[in-house]
Motif scaffolding. Structure first.
Motif, short mmCIF file in Angstrom:
data_model
loop_
_atom_site.label_atom_id
_atom_site.label_comp_id
_atom_site.label_asym_id
_atom_site.label_seq_id
_atom_site.Cartn_x
_atom_site.Cartn_y
_atom_site.Cartn_z
N ASP A 202 76.18 18.54 73.05
CA ASP A 202 74.93 17.23 72.92
C ASP A 202 74.68 16.56 71.72
O ASP A 202 75.28 16.97 70.41
CB ASP A 202 73.47 17.74 73.20
N GLU A 240 77.67 20.77 81.92
CA GLU A 240 77.27 21.18 83.31
C GLU A 240 76.66 21.82 84.44
O GLU A 240 77.67 23.18 83.96
CB GLU A 240 78.58 19.91 84.11
N ASN A 303 67.00 22.87 81.40
CA ASN A 303 67.26 22.38 79.66
C ASN A 303 66.76 21.12 79.40
O ASN A 303 66.32 20.06 80.33
CB ASN A 303 69.11 22.14 80.13
N LYS A 306 68.29 17.56 78.58
CA LYS A 306 69.26 16.90 80.49
C LYS A 306 67.30 16.54 81.50
O LYS A 306 67.85 15.49 82.10
CB LYS A 306 69.83 18.34 81.16
N ARG A 309 66.85 13.38 80.07
CA ARG A 309 67.76 12.53 80.02
C ARG A 309 67.63 11.71 81.67
O ARG A 309 67.73 10.45 82.03
CB ARG A 309 68.82 12.21 80.38
N ASP A 346 66.76 19.82 90.69
CA ASP A 346 68.64 20.04 90.51
C ASP A 346 69.21 19.91 91.09
O ASP A 346 69.13 20.41 92.87
CB ASP A 346 68.40 21.36 89.37
N ASP A 382 71.47 17.04 87.50
CA ASP A 382 71.72 18.41 86.76
C ASP A 382 70.45 18.34 85.46
O ASP A 382 70.94 18.12 84.35
CB ASP A 382 73.11 18.44 85.84
#
Length: 588
Positions: A202, A240, A303, A306, A309, A346, A382
């Motif tokens: 990242d 991923e 996460n 994630k 995002r 998820d 994800d």
């Protein structure tokens, strides 16, 4: 010919005991071997031997950077705040940015990195596509106000880093330099004798969407990695996640009383089902202050990167905020959420027809909760930290796990800084375009610590030849006589003439002290000269890496050293095999 290191006059304050606050091998051994001294929390002084190692790592990095066509510069560590305000990072970087004001109340920071300065440097003088691509680098001290400095050089507040920056007129040009820098970083790791992996990562505060980290594998590493035999590898925070949740057999929605059940482990044990059949909920707010509840497999952790995002501005609710929405920690679920709440799940849960989840009532859970029937999912993403056992996203096999120390990272920045700071050039058509940028960092001091983490034993450091403070240490067991010390001096000079860097332990110390310090410091080859051996025309040699010892005639020592010297040109593995032929019978 390099000057011989004479330990009698060299400042090497070795320690017999481990420092109380040193938790990992590199921290303990760099302090004990007299290479570092702590000045303040996360701040260290490099002593003479430590400086020699540090300089060798720097020179390896410098050679590889020069080979890519990059040019070395030096920028100031003290950076004006207005440049960081231009890029938008003055507030975004967080409390790790060391901020200060001068006597005129002008804001400055002590640079943790130099994207702003390098962009400001070139924006008024690099004007044409004909001047591109351009790569510039520096090796310089950096600062980060770590909330809890620890692990010696691995998480310090002041450290040395090589940072390089490249400027391009096309993505294709950036990709080539990115690949060239990645190859150079691999060679740096090889030349420092590191066992390493390049992993998906990242970009964090640096920015850009394409990045990878170079990790030195070590149990003491703070980073968790996953990898596959097919070649795929990733930092668990960036990889991923292809989890394997399992469906619970109950088809109908049933509400079950679960007294005292607050964790996934409690729930799985209470229902006598695997944790993979449970679903975990985490509640938060989005950028518009709306309620969002995220759902992940019970076996995995969310996460945060994630999540942000998937839900811009996502911040977890405090316990008090959860109560204000009528949510119960340990009993949240998608059925019966407050009006207006969004459900994001998820992607691994898409194929699970029934979920085991909280009932949004203290002490109750649902089994058989079906997406589309009992609740709606507003979005899939994800959301999980990848972990060993998950499926490899490239071949589908089960991922393995390891820990690592990040020693370097490469980034494709794109136009993040050039657009915000109005750094442009004229393209072939005479139109202004923002520079396309790349950024490439090597933690010099972290690299030094990582080498020790991988190359040590209970007695001390085992430096690879390429970065050792000296290649050979000659140890006379008697000093001030007319036999042992003169012969040791003669041998030391012979090693020098062959091109080896040499130390001689001419201290008036007991043999046991000299042997212990030699192993602690980690000289790759020790040549021990004593009265008893010389009486038979012999000296003892010891290879620090393996602990192998060999008595040999003094008159064949030059031949063995010359043989090792002929292999000095091949240092691609840090020189760890240079002295092997002196012990394996290759030369007799």
């Amino acid at each position: 010919m390099a000057e011989m290191l004479r330990l009698k006059n060299l400042y090497i304050p070795t320690l017999k005991e481990d420092p109380a606050d040193a938790d990992i091998a590199s921290h303990r051994l760099l302090l004990r071997s007299g290479m570092l001294r702590k000045t303040a929390s996360g701040v260290y002084t490099f002593l003479p031997l430590g400086m020699r190692v540090l300089s060798k790592v720097e020179n390896i990095v410098r050679q590889e950077m020069d080979a890519t066509g990059a040019y070395e510069i030096m920028m100031p560590a003290l950076q004006p705040s207005e440049l960081w305000l231009e890029s938008g990072r003055w507030d975004d970087y967080g409390p790790e940015l060391m901020r200060l004001s001068d006597r005129h109340d002008r804001g400055f920071c002590l640079g943790p990195t130099h994207e702003e300065l390098i962009t400001a440097l070139i924006r008024d003088e690099l004007r044409s596509y004909k001047q591109l691509p351009l790569s510039l680098y520096q090796i310089q001290v950096k600062f980060r106000d770590e909330i809890r400095p620890r692990f010696g050089l691995l998480r310090s507040r002041e450290f040395i880093m090589k940072d390089a920056y490249s400027f391009h007129d096309s993505q294709e040009s950036l990709q080539k330099t990115y690949d060239d820098m990645s190859d150079a970083y691999g060679r740096i790791c090889d030349r420092c004798a590191l066992d390493w992996r390049a992993v998906e990562a990242d970009s964090g505060q640096i920015g850009g969407k394409v990045t990878k980290e170079f990790m030195a594998l070590a149990e003491s590493g703070e980073a968790e990695l996953v990898f596959c035999d097919c070649g795929y590898s990733a930092n668990t925070e960036a990889g991923e996640c292809l989890a394997h949740p399992t469906a619970h057999g109950e088809a109908e929605l049933k509400k079950i009383e679960t007294p005292g059940v607050h964790t996934i482990e409690d729930l799985a044990a209470f229902l006598d089902i695997p944790a993979s059949s449970t679903v975990k909920a985490l509640s938060g707010r989005d950028a518009d202050d709306g309620l969002v509840v995220l759902f992940v497999p019970g076996t995995h952790e969310m996460n945060e990167l994630k999540a942000q995002r998937a839900v811009p501005g996502f911040q977890l609710l405090t316990d008090e905020e959860m109560e204000s929405f009528g949510l119960h920690k340990g009993s949240m679920g998608p059925v019966g959420l407050p009006d207006g709440a969004r459900v994001i799940a998820d992607t691994s849960l898409k194929g699970v027809p029934q979920w085991v989840v909280g009932a949004n009532e203290e002490g109750f859970h649902y089994v058989g909760a079906a997406p589309g029937r009992d609740f709606m999912v507003d979005g899939w993403a994800d959301l999980c930290v990848v972990q060993p056992g998950d499926a490899c996203p490239e071949c589908g096999c089960s991922l393995k796990g390891a820990r690592g120390i990040e020693v370097s990272q490469v980034f494709q920045l794109g136009t993040k800084y050039s657009e915000s700071m109005h750094a442009t050039f004229l393209d072939k058509d005479g139109k202004e375009q923002p520079f396309i940028m790349g950024c490439y960092g090597v933690g010099i001091t972290r690299m030094m610590a990582a080498i020790v983490e991988q190359h040590h034993d209970d007695a001390g450091i085992q430096w690879p030849l390429a970065v050792a403070p000296a290649h050979v240490c000659v140890i006379p067991l008697v000093v001030g006589d007319d036999e042992v010390q003169p012969k040791a001096e003669e041998i030391a000079r012979a090693c020098q003439r062959l091109g080896f860097e040499v130390a001689i332990d001419d201290r008036d110390e007991r043999a046991g002290v000299k042997f212990a310090d030699a192993d602690l410091i980690g000289w790759p080859l020790q040549i021990i000269v004593g009265k008893r051996g010389l009486a038979e025309g012999k000296v003892e040699i010891k290879r620090r890496l393996t602990g192998e010892r060999r008595d040999l005639q003094v008159d064949i020592l030059p031949e063995l050293l010359a043989f090792a010297n002929r292999k000095m040109g091949n240092m691609n593995n840090g020189g760890v095999t240079i002295f092997s032929g002196m012990f394996d019978g290759e030369v007799q």
